[in-house]
Every structure is written in structure tokens, then in C-alpha cells.
Design a protein around this motif. Structure first.
Motif, short mmCIF file in Angstrom:
data_model
loop_
_atom_site.label_atom_id
_atom_site.label_comp_id
_atom_site.label_asym_id
_atom_site.label_seq_id
_atom_site.Cartn_x
_atom_site.Cartn_y
_atom_site.Cartn_z
N GLU A 57 46.12 44.64 42.38
CA GLU A 57 45.72 43.57 41.95
C GLU A 57 44.30 43.84 41.01
O GLU A 57 44.07 43.13 39.87
CB GLU A 57 45.14 42.41 43.19
CG GLU A 57 46.30 41.95 43.64
CD GLU A 57 46.87 40.77 42.73
OE1 GLU A 57 46.60 40.15 41.88
OE2 GLU A 57 48.44 40.77 42.76
N GLU A 58 43.22 44.51 41.43
CA GLU A 58 42.01 44.77 40.74
C GLU A 58 42.45 45.47 39.34
O GLU A 58 41.95 45.32 38.28
CB GLU A 58 41.13 45.67 41.41
CG GLU A 58 40.59 44.89 42.93
CD GLU A 58 41.72 45.23 44.01
OE1 GLU A 58 42.04 46.33 44.04
OE2 GLU A 58 41.61 44.55 44.82
N ASN A 61 44.09 43.23 37.34
CA ASN A 61 43.32 42.07 36.52
C ASN A 61 42.32 42.83 35.61
O ASN A 61 41.96 42.24 34.50
CB ASN A 61 42.42 41.41 37.49
CG ASN A 61 43.36 40.38 38.30
OD1 ASN A 61 44.39 40.01 38.01
ND2 ASN A 61 43.02 40.28 39.39
N SER A 65 42.16 41.40 31.68
CA SER A 65 41.03 40.76 31.30
C SER A 65 40.64 41.28 29.82
O SER A 65 39.87 40.36 29.11
CB SER A 65 39.81 40.95 32.49
OG SER A 65 39.64 42.31 32.24
#
Length: 194
Positions: A57-58, A61, A65
């Protein structure tokens, strides 16, 4: 001025590069192939630590971003197009394999001499040269790959081994070639006229 190191120069270390088992690219570049989902599953099963680093997920993201909203939408569309194109190519290839026939012809040369000609193996992913070599060993006879008048490659085996060859193909290469796609054909040479 630059400072000079006192010790000997450090030896360069070799890097171990992992290549994807699906698309054969490094996993960092699998997104540029057409099989992203399959590549991700392969990576998850074979290299879970690298999968965690790339698809957590990190990580997702962080990479999303940096993109603008329009770039994200465009990237999603491109990925969907590539995946659909790869799936279409895969189904087209499967249909072509299912529709193609492997022909085993018994051709009369003169009087009671015959040769056996095999065509259509390359569609099923088989190497004609390797098969010709295997057939030569199996039947203890001459076997070669030649070009047909139509331009396709064919395997010519000396002697009438058509039925034995049919059985051998079903037995050895039954996984690649369904039995219903193999057909025996007898081709007689026309006799000189009266």
C-alpha cells in the motif's frame, strides 16, 4: 582539490537481477508488459519480499502521489488496454492452435518407395529441427526439415512410417497437440500417361 583514498580501489560487486517468470522483464518493469496481474501473482508466489516492496500500500500510494489526476486516469486506461490486448492475443493464439491440423502424409516416390511428410507442428510450438532429429533416431532412418512449395517448413522422413509416427506424436506430444488435430493423408504419385 580532490582527496585521494589511501587503500586499494574497492572491487565492484556483482548484482543479482531477478527476472519475471511471466514476461521475462525485471519486476520493476512488468507494468510495461501486457500481463501485470499475472506478473504480480508470480512475484507474490516466488519473491514475497520484492512483492511487498513493489506492491505494498505504501509503495503504491507513494508512486501515485507524484502523478496528477489526469495522469493517473491515463495510466489506468493504458494498463487496462494493454491487459485486454494481451488477453485477446492469448485467446487468438489458443484458437489458432485448436483450429490448426498436423498432417502426416505418406507420399509414394517411385514403385514401392515411400516418404512420410509431416506439416503443421510449428503452430503448436514444437521445433521442427528437434522433432526431425528425434524421428530420425526413433525410426532409424533419414529425416530432414525442408521447405514445401507453399513456403512452410515440413519434416520429411524416409520410409512409410506414417502410422507409427501418428502413434508417436500422440504418445510423446499429446499435451501440445490434441489427437483430433492430427490427420493421416495418403498421397499417391500420378503414373505417367497412356
Amino acid at each position: 582539490m580532490a582527496e585521494v583514498a589511501d587503500g586499494p580501489p574497492a572491487e565492484p560487486q556483482a548484482r543479482r537481477v531477478v527476472y519475471c517468470g511471466v514476461c521475462s522483464l525485471p519486476p520493476e518493469y512488468c507494468e510495461f508488459g501486457g500481463t501485470v496481474k499475472k506478473c504480480e501473482e508470480w512475484l507474490k508466489n516466488n519473491h514475497p519480499d520484492m512483492h511487498q516492496r513493489l506492491y505494498s500500500e505504501e509503495a503504491l500510494n507513494a508512486s501515485l502521489s507524484t502523478l496528477s489526476v489526469t495522469a493517473r486516469e491515463r495510466a489506468a486506461k493504458d494498463a487496462a488496454k494493454k491487459e485486454a490486448k494481451a488477453a485477446l492475443a492469448e485467446t487468438r493464439d489458443a484458437e489458432r492452435k485448436a483450429a490448426s491440423k498436423v498432417q502426416i502424409k505418406r507420399v509414394e516416390r517411385n514403385k514401392r518407395k515411400f516418404v512420410t511428410v509431416v506439416t503443421g507442428l510449428e503452430v503448436h510450438g514444437l521445433d521442427n529441427k528437434k522433432i526431425a532429429k528425434d524421428l530420425g533416431k526413433k525410426f532409424a532412418t533419414g529425416s530432414s526439415v525442408t521447405k514445401s512449395p507453399a513456403g512452410a517448413e515440413e519434416i520429411t522422413v524416409q520410409g512409410d512410417v506414417s502410422e507409427d509416427l501418428y502413434d508417436w506424436l500422440v504418445e510423446v506430444h499429446g499435451k501440445e497437440i490434441p489427437e483430433e488435430n492430427i490427420e493421416l493423408v495418403e498421397d499417391k504419385k500420378k503414373k505417367g500417361g497412356s
